[in-house]
Write a protein that holds these residues in place. Sequence first.
Motif, PDB file in Angstrom:
ATOM      1  N   LEU A 237      -3.598  71.750  49.479  1.00 43.82           N
ATOM      2  CA  LEU A 237      -2.444  71.412  48.641  1.00 43.82           C
ATOM      3  C   LEU A 237      -2.049  72.592  47.760  1.00 43.82           C
ATOM      4  N   LYS A 238      -0.742  72.728  47.544  1.00 40.41           N
ATOM      5  CA  LYS A 238      -0.221  73.914  46.850  1.00 40.41           C
ATOM      6  C   LYS A 238       0.202  73.643  45.407  1.00 40.41           C
ATOM      7  N   THR A 239       0.682  72.452  45.121  1.00 36.65           N
ATOM      8  CA  THR A 239       1.219  72.166  43.795  1.00 36.65           C
ATOM      9  C   THR A 239       0.280  71.264  43.004  1.00 36.65           C
ATOM     10  N   MET A 240       0.435  71.320  41.683  1.00 32.10           N
ATOM     11  CA  MET A 240      -0.391  70.501  40.792  1.00 32.10           C
ATOM     12  C   MET A 240      -0.125  69.017  41.021  1.00 32.10           C
ATOM     13  N   LYS A 241       1.139  68.660  41.274  1.00 34.02           N
ATOM     14  CA  LYS A 241       1.498  67.259  41.492  1.00 34.02           C
ATOM     15  C   LYS A 241       0.792  66.704  42.726  1.00 34.02           C
ATOM     16  N   GLU A 242       0.715  67.497  43.786  1.00 34.43           N
ATOM     17  CA  GLU A 242       0.034  67.048  45.000  1.00 34.43           C
ATOM     18  C   GLU A 242      -1.475  66.931  44.780  1.00 34.43           C
ATOM     19  N   ARG A 243      -2.027  67.863  44.001  1.00 32.94           N
ATOM     20  CA  ARG A 243      -3.483  67.855  43.795  1.00 32.94           C
ATOM     21  C   ARG A 243      -3.936  66.714  42.903  1.00 32.94           C
ATOM     22  N   GLN A 244      -3.068  66.252  42.003  1.00 37.88           N
ATOM     23  CA  GLN A 244      -3.468  65.229  41.042  1.00 37.88           C
ATOM     24  C   GLN A 244      -3.928  63.948  41.729  1.00 37.88           C
ATOM     25  N   ILE A 282      -8.673  75.388  39.097  1.00 37.01           N
ATOM     26  CA  ILE A 282      -7.908  74.238  38.587  1.00 37.01           C
ATOM     27  C   ILE A 282      -8.773  73.369  37.683  1.00 37.01           C
ATOM     28  N   GLU A 285      -7.010  70.972  35.389  1.00 36.17           N
ATOM     29  CA  GLU A 285      -6.319  69.821  35.957  1.00 36.17           C
ATOM     30  C   GLU A 285      -7.245  68.614  36.133  1.00 36.17           C
TER      31      GLU A 285
END
Length: 304
Positions: A237-244, A282, A285
């Motif tokens: 995953l590339k974005t913070m939103k996807e990783r959350q 991360i 996060e």
Amino acid sequence: MCAATSCMYRVAPLVEWPRAPELPCGMYRLSNLHATTEAGGSASAETAAVPDILSQRPSKQLEMLETRQIRLLEQLECLQKQMQTMRENLLSVNTTTQSVVAVKKYQSNDLPRDVVINVSPDHPPYSLLSLKKLLKINIDCHTHSSVPSLKTSLKEFNDRLTNSNTSNQNMNITLIWKNVGAYTELIVSSVPIIICGEVNVLRYIVSAISCSFSYSEKDCFWEIDSLLDICHKLQTLKTMKERQAVIRSLGTKLGKGKWIGGFTDMSIVDVAAWSIIKQLNIESELTDNMKIWLQHCESSVIGK
């Protein structure tokens, strides 16, 4: 039909028109399509006979359409029976497979123990630090010509990996720093295949060595393998939103326990997740319980 009509009760009109409406003379007047008379002349609306639809002979097109519809319904019924049979077979196969795979244990001599791992300097495999400390593994580090030089942090990383190498080890790993991208590559000289991804490399290593991290013979085999898939997804995953969403999933599996999955000891899932989180940098996060878990990992692997 006409006789029945003449005997029916006539309802008085609800609206009385003072005079008959005047129709425009410029319009073409159509005759009543349903009106028939015995003499063949025009008939009034009261005595007009409505043809019996049931007595009419269906057209060829309607017969063909009906035949086709019946054939389709028969095919759908047959397909439904086939799907039901497949579903029942799959349910029985899955039950059998789970019981067989859960008790299956890899033999130590089945998988080669001399392997080469290509690693990108931008994605160091921190999981090897854990395996080096907790398992008997020899690791030799080399640098490919595609990498001009290593950072100071990677040189220290090399020193930790190569420290305390001995001849009496369970596995020999040759680590090569090489520009291979985000996915670590494991190469077995005797087998013409490449295993890509750090999580899959970990799967191979713990399968080749009989150790506390091996899980193929445990009852929780499916749970551990599923959690490893989640760790692998996190790396892609590339974005913070996807990783959350993935981090919350791992946090849910952690709960209030010390290790992911509710296990009493550190498992291969903790090693994989800890390494990938450090690679992606991360830590900020993570959820609160995941931050506490990260400290436990650091203490167990690095000794902080």
